[in-house]
Scaffold this active site. Structure first.
Site, PDB file in Angstrom:
ATOM      1  N   ASP A 246       0.667  -1.662  10.477  1.00 43.78           N
ATOM      2  CA  ASP A 246       1.332  -2.512   9.624  1.00 43.78           C
ATOM      3  C   ASP A 246       1.310  -1.770   8.094  1.00 43.78           C
ATOM      4  O   ASP A 246       0.386  -1.412   7.743  1.00 43.78           O
ATOM      5  CB  ASP A 246       0.420  -3.946   9.537  1.00 43.78           C
ATOM      6  CG  ASP A 246       1.459  -4.989  10.164  1.00 43.78           C
ATOM      7  OD1 ASP A 246       2.637  -4.854  10.455  1.00 43.78           O
ATOM      8  OD2 ASP A 246       0.615  -6.178  10.466  1.00 43.78           O
TER       9      ASP A 246
ATOM     10  N   ASP B 281      -2.105  -6.375  10.011  1.00 44.02           N
ATOM     11  CA  ASP B 281      -2.658  -6.822   8.850  1.00 44.02           C
ATOM     12  C   ASP B 281      -3.374  -7.907   8.905  1.00 44.02           C
ATOM     13  O   ASP B 281      -4.220  -8.286   7.996  1.00 44.02           O
ATOM     14  CB  ASP B 281      -1.505  -6.637   7.490  1.00 44.02           C
ATOM     15  CG  ASP B 281      -0.958  -7.620   7.765  1.00 44.02           C
ATOM     16  OD1 ASP B 281      -0.517  -8.170   8.776  1.00 44.02           O
ATOM     17  OD2 ASP B 281       0.124  -7.875   6.770  1.00 44.02           O
ATOM     18  N   SER B 282      -3.473  -8.488  10.185  1.00 45.90           N
ATOM     19  CA  SER B 282      -4.140  -9.835  10.601  1.00 45.90           C
ATOM     20  C   SER B 282      -5.702  -9.349  10.524  1.00 45.90           C
ATOM     21  O   SER B 282      -6.606 -10.244  10.436  1.00 45.90           O
ATOM     22  CB  SER B 282      -3.771 -10.220  12.011  1.00 45.90           C
ATOM     23  OG  SER B 282      -3.830  -9.084  12.892  1.00 45.90           O
TER      24      SER B 282
ATOM     25  N   GLU C 143       8.362 -13.582  15.196  1.00 49.88           N
ATOM     26  CA  GLU C 143       7.197 -14.531  15.021  1.00 49.88           C
ATOM     27  C   GLU C 143       7.474 -15.899  14.921  1.00 49.88           C
ATOM     28  O   GLU C 143       8.517 -16.354  13.820  1.00 49.88           O
ATOM     29  CB  GLU C 143       6.221 -14.024  14.162  1.00 49.88           C
ATOM     30  CG  GLU C 143       5.047 -14.886  13.921  1.00 49.88           C
ATOM     31  CD  GLU C 143       4.093 -14.287  13.037  1.00 49.88           C
ATOM     32  OE1 GLU C 143       3.716 -13.136  12.736  1.00 49.88           O
ATOM     33  OE2 GLU C 143       2.963 -15.169  13.078  1.00 49.88           O
TER      34      GLU C 143
ATOM     35  N   LYS D 263       5.074  -0.783  10.771  1.00 51.33           N
ATOM     36  CA  LYS D 263       5.791  -2.212  10.825  1.00 51.33           C
ATOM     37  C   LYS D 263       5.787  -2.700   9.592  1.00 51.33           C
ATOM     38  O   LYS D 263       4.803  -2.515   8.701  1.00 51.33           O
ATOM     39  CB  LYS D 263       5.063  -2.955  11.909  1.00 51.33           C
ATOM     40  CG  LYS D 263       5.587  -4.510  11.783  1.00 51.33           C
ATOM     41  CD  LYS D 263       5.157  -5.338  13.107  1.00 51.33           C
ATOM     42  CE  LYS D 263       3.885  -5.988  12.722  1.00 51.33           C
ATOM     43  NZ  LYS D 263       3.691  -6.814  11.679  1.00 51.33           N
TER      44      LYS D 263
ATOM     45  N   GLU E 265       7.520  -6.282   7.100  1.00 54.18           N
ATOM     46  CA  GLU E 265       8.032  -7.548   7.204  1.00 54.18           C
ATOM     47  C   GLU E 265       9.227  -7.820   6.535  1.00 54.18           C
ATOM     48  O   GLU E 265       9.320  -7.197   5.630  1.00 54.18           O
ATOM     49  CB  GLU E 265       7.013  -8.776   6.969  1.00 54.18           C
ATOM     50  CG  GLU E 265       5.969  -8.739   7.910  1.00 54.18           C
ATOM     51  CD  GLU E 265       4.742  -9.891   7.368  1.00 54.18           C
ATOM     52  OE1 GLU E 265       5.074 -10.753   6.238  1.00 54.18           O
ATOM     53  OE2 GLU E 265       3.994  -9.917   8.062  1.00 54.18           O
TER      54      GLU E 265
HETATM   55  O1  KIV Z   1      -0.809  -8.689  11.679  1.00 47.98           O
HETATM   56  C1  KIV Z   1      -0.567  -8.920  12.855  1.00 47.98           C
HETATM   57  O2  KIV Z   1      -1.616  -8.824  13.649  1.00 47.98           O
HETATM   58  C2  KIV Z   1       0.641  -9.117  13.300  1.00 47.98           C
HETATM   59  C3  KIV Z   1       1.049  -9.640  14.586  1.00 47.98           C
HETATM   60  C4  KIV Z   1       0.729 -11.061  14.514  1.00 47.98           C
HETATM   61  C5  KIV Z   1       2.513  -9.381  15.187  1.00 47.98           C
HETATM   62  O3  KIV Z   1       1.902  -8.928  12.620  1.00 47.98           O
END
Ligand code: KIV
Length: 269
Positions: free
Chosen positions: A88, A49-50, A187, A118, A120
């Site tokens: 994510d 989600d980056s 992280e 994924k 969090e």
């Molecule tokens: O969103 C992302 O790119 C991430 C990584 C930094 C692990 O969760």
């Protein structure tokens, strides 16, 4: 007629089985073209989600939606053939209940064809992780610094710098592993704590700013190519310096991770 593809993609169980094997290499990708570039080098491609920061210029990942993740996740699947693709789950798509998480995860798996999701959170998400895994959704956990919680954390500060603050993070790692996650991103966590977690839990740890003793490493592709203009986190290394192409840059990241040469002390807390 067989519906199996001739090319075998890596699966969540393949990554789970690498706990004591060769270091796991993961990079982010949000598009078909960058997915094709990293696919031949990486075990796992993370549609992180980056993408909210990198592609859309948001200050945080909070505004990212499920539809955005699905659109880019599908693109990454089209661009790749070998790596496990993990998408994510964005903020607001899984925290309300186990059922909400399941419906969101099912949309991601059905509409992108990716191999895992994924999410969090540690102990607080353990019940949700177990619910998803029991229903056929492979889950990668994410503990330590969890950027979706920025509005309650207040800043993107590394976690576990003092030994007295380790216990909740160790509990998170144990909870995620016991809930059935196949691996966990750790992280911005102090190196000795990440080492202890890696030695203690049964599943692979994938570090970002967590030191070299994790079972694998992940970086945001745009950070390691130095094409993201924002302020660099301490754990980022510009691999582009000295390389003549993006493929060469990705190859040198993979080589350094596999040789245990990245990260070094300068990238750790
Ligand atoms: O969103 C992302 O790119 C991430 C990584 C930094 C692990 O969760």
């Amino acid at each position: 007629m067989s519906v199996q593809s001739a090319i075998k993609r890596k699966t969540a169980p393949d990554i789970r089985a690498r706990k004591h094997g060769e270091p796991i290499v993961m990079l982010t990708s949000y598009h078909a073209h960058t997915a094709a570039l990293v696919d031949r080098y990486c075990d796992v491609i993370l549609v992180g989600d980056s993408l909210g920061n990198v592609m859309h210029g948001f200050e945080t990942t909070v505004p990212v939606t499920l539809d955005m993740m699905i659109l880019q996740g599908h693109a990454v699947m089209r661009g790749s053939q070998h790596a496990l693709v993990v998408v994510d789950m964005p903020f607001g798509s899984y925290e309300a209940s186990k059922e909400q998480a399941f419906h969101s995860a099912v949309r991601i798996l059905k509409e992108t064809h990716c191999g895992a999701v994924k999410l969090e959170g540690g102990a607080r998400m353990a019940e949700t992780i177990a619910f998803l895994v029991e229903r056929g959704v492979p889950v990668m956990g994410h503990i330590g610094l969890t950027p979706q919680s920025i509005n309650t954390l207040g800043s993107f500060r590394a976690q576990g710098r003092e030994e007295g603050s380790w216990e909740p993070i160790e509990n998170d790692a144990r909870a995620v592993a016991q809930a059935g996650a196949f691996s966990v991103v750790v992280e911005a966590v102090a190196e000795p704590l990440a080492r202890k977690i890696t030695e203690t839990i049964a599943i692979p740890t994938i570090g970002i700013g967590a030191g070299k003793d994790c079972s694998g490493q992940v970086l945001v592709l745009h950070d390691m190519l130095d094409i993201y203009p924002g302020r660099k986190a301490r754990f980022v290394k510009n691999f582009m310096a000295g390389s003549s192409s993006i493929a060469e840059t990705v190859a040198s990241y993979v080589k350094e991770v596999k040789a245990g040469k990245f990260p070094t002390a300068e990238h750790c807390f």
